[in-house]
Design an enzyme around this catalytic site. Sequence first.
Site, PDB file in Angstrom:
ATOM      1  N   THR A  29       0.820  -1.215   0.000  1.00 13.77           N
ATOM      2  CA  THR A  29       0.000   0.000   0.000  1.00 13.77           C
ATOM      3  C   THR A  29       0.857   1.269   0.000  1.00 13.77           C
ATOM      4  O   THR A  29       2.063   1.228   0.262  1.00 13.77           O
ATOM      5  CB  THR A  29      -0.904   0.054   1.252  1.00 13.77           C
ATOM      6  OG1 THR A  29      -0.074   0.201   2.403  1.00 13.77           O
ATOM      7  CG2 THR A  29      -1.752  -1.194   1.384  1.00 13.77           C
ATOM      8  N   CYS A  30       0.199   2.389  -0.263  1.00 15.87           N
ATOM      9  CA  CYS A  30       0.877   3.691  -0.291  1.00 15.87           C
ATOM     10  C   CYS A  30       0.905   4.325   1.082  1.00 15.87           C
ATOM     11  O   CYS A  30       0.618   5.522   1.226  1.00 15.87           O
ATOM     12  CB  CYS A  30       0.177   4.619  -1.275  1.00 15.87           C
ATOM     13  SG  CYS A  30       0.378   4.047  -2.947  1.00 15.87           S
ATOM     14  N   ASP A  31       1.170   3.539   2.101  1.00 17.53           N
ATOM     15  CA  ASP A  31       1.341   4.104   3.438  1.00 17.53           C
ATOM     16  C   ASP A  31       2.740   3.713   3.886  1.00 17.53           C
ATOM     17  O   ASP A  31       3.080   2.526   3.872  1.00 17.53           O
ATOM     18  CB  ASP A  31       0.296   3.544   4.404  1.00 17.53           C
ATOM     19  CG  ASP A  31       0.338   4.253   5.741  1.00 17.53           C
ATOM     20  OD1 ASP A  31       1.449   4.367   6.322  1.00 17.53           O
ATOM     21  OD2 ASP A  31      -0.720   4.692   6.217  1.00 17.53           O
TER      22      ASP A  31
END
Length: 381
Positions: A328-330
């Site tokens: 994910t983009c975290d």
Amino acid sequence: MTQRIHDFLLRRREEGRDTEPCLVVDLDVVRENYQTFAKTLPDTRVFYAVKANPAPEVLRLLASLGSCFDTATVQEAEMALAAGATPDRVSFGNTIKKERDIARAYALGIRLFAVDCKEEVEKIARAAPGAKVFARILYDCAGAEWPLSRKFGCAPEMAVEVLDHAQRLGLEAYGVSFHVGSQQRNVKAWDRALASAAAIFRDCAERGISLKMVNMGGGFPTKYLKDVPTVRSYGMAIFRALRKHFGNRIPETIIEPGRGMVGNAGIIETEVVLISKKSQKEGELRWVYLDIGKFGGLAETMDESIRYQIRSPRDGADVEPVVLAGPTCDSADVMYEKSPYPLPVSLEIGDKLLIDGTGAYTSTYSSVAFNGLPPLKTYHI
Ligand SMILES: *Cc1c(COP(=O)(O)O)cnc(C)c1O
């Protein structure tokens, strides 16, 4: 991995359905785990901690085997009842409850509630008159890989006051509970907690309150990378501690295994999405990005607490440590970086990896749609 999980994953792959990560739980292993707990502590009732894996298949199986259920919310209680448990086999074990949820649980027939303060006792006295309550005491959780902080429980001296208050308000002061910390690798951890429990029994007896039950919580481990003692050795240590602190007047006892009931029954299959480096410097570690991460079900890698065993089709080849991250983009979605994880040097994008011991605390921790990713697909076979 069991033959049944192996065959299931093979078929899934052959049918081209292996496009997303998945969790597969072998119910035969859950059955064996239940029977081992029941046999090892024959005079202790097993209350499965529903939060570890609330899949209806797991709950139905355990209900049919005679298990009771420790629930944290009315919703979990309803799931246990729907799976076939009767209300006398369900406890409301969370010390933090809305009064209207206590009333709902009471209406469902539930009569066993956890408390750790007078304020909660007062809610129960109003919403569940006459119910049984047990006081949860604090425990420092030394030896646990997933310790439980000071969120739940009160000091033992205060527990006496809380139980006394309950009795005065017309509730049944029923007993004491504790949790020695999840993934507790020290079989002796129960000894000190049982000493406190016995002291509370004595102090209550002096006030004319006769407690009946000790709830010894969960904490039984699953094997991840390190070996863990057998359930039998936990059982023997617990029995010895009960004898030592209660003599020949051993009270009614309960255990609430969660992780130990379902952890080793599940395997997650995941795919390598990318392997790359951050610079061309000598000694720079590779980063391996999987299609599952902290938000897809591996939340317990938080602070790198739980270190799963990960297997690849290239096992046996040379390994080197990599940083392991989710898709994910975290930026928090990194599983192992402080302690890089050894994986085969020959690992390639598209390889499937198997993560062992993932039957507990995974599926329900996966997000609903963070980055548009669906929740972890689960199969209970
Ligand atoms: C979570 C929980 C359990 C289960 O703990 P495990 O370490 O998974 O066995 C048992 N009792 C209570 C009250 C819990 O909150």
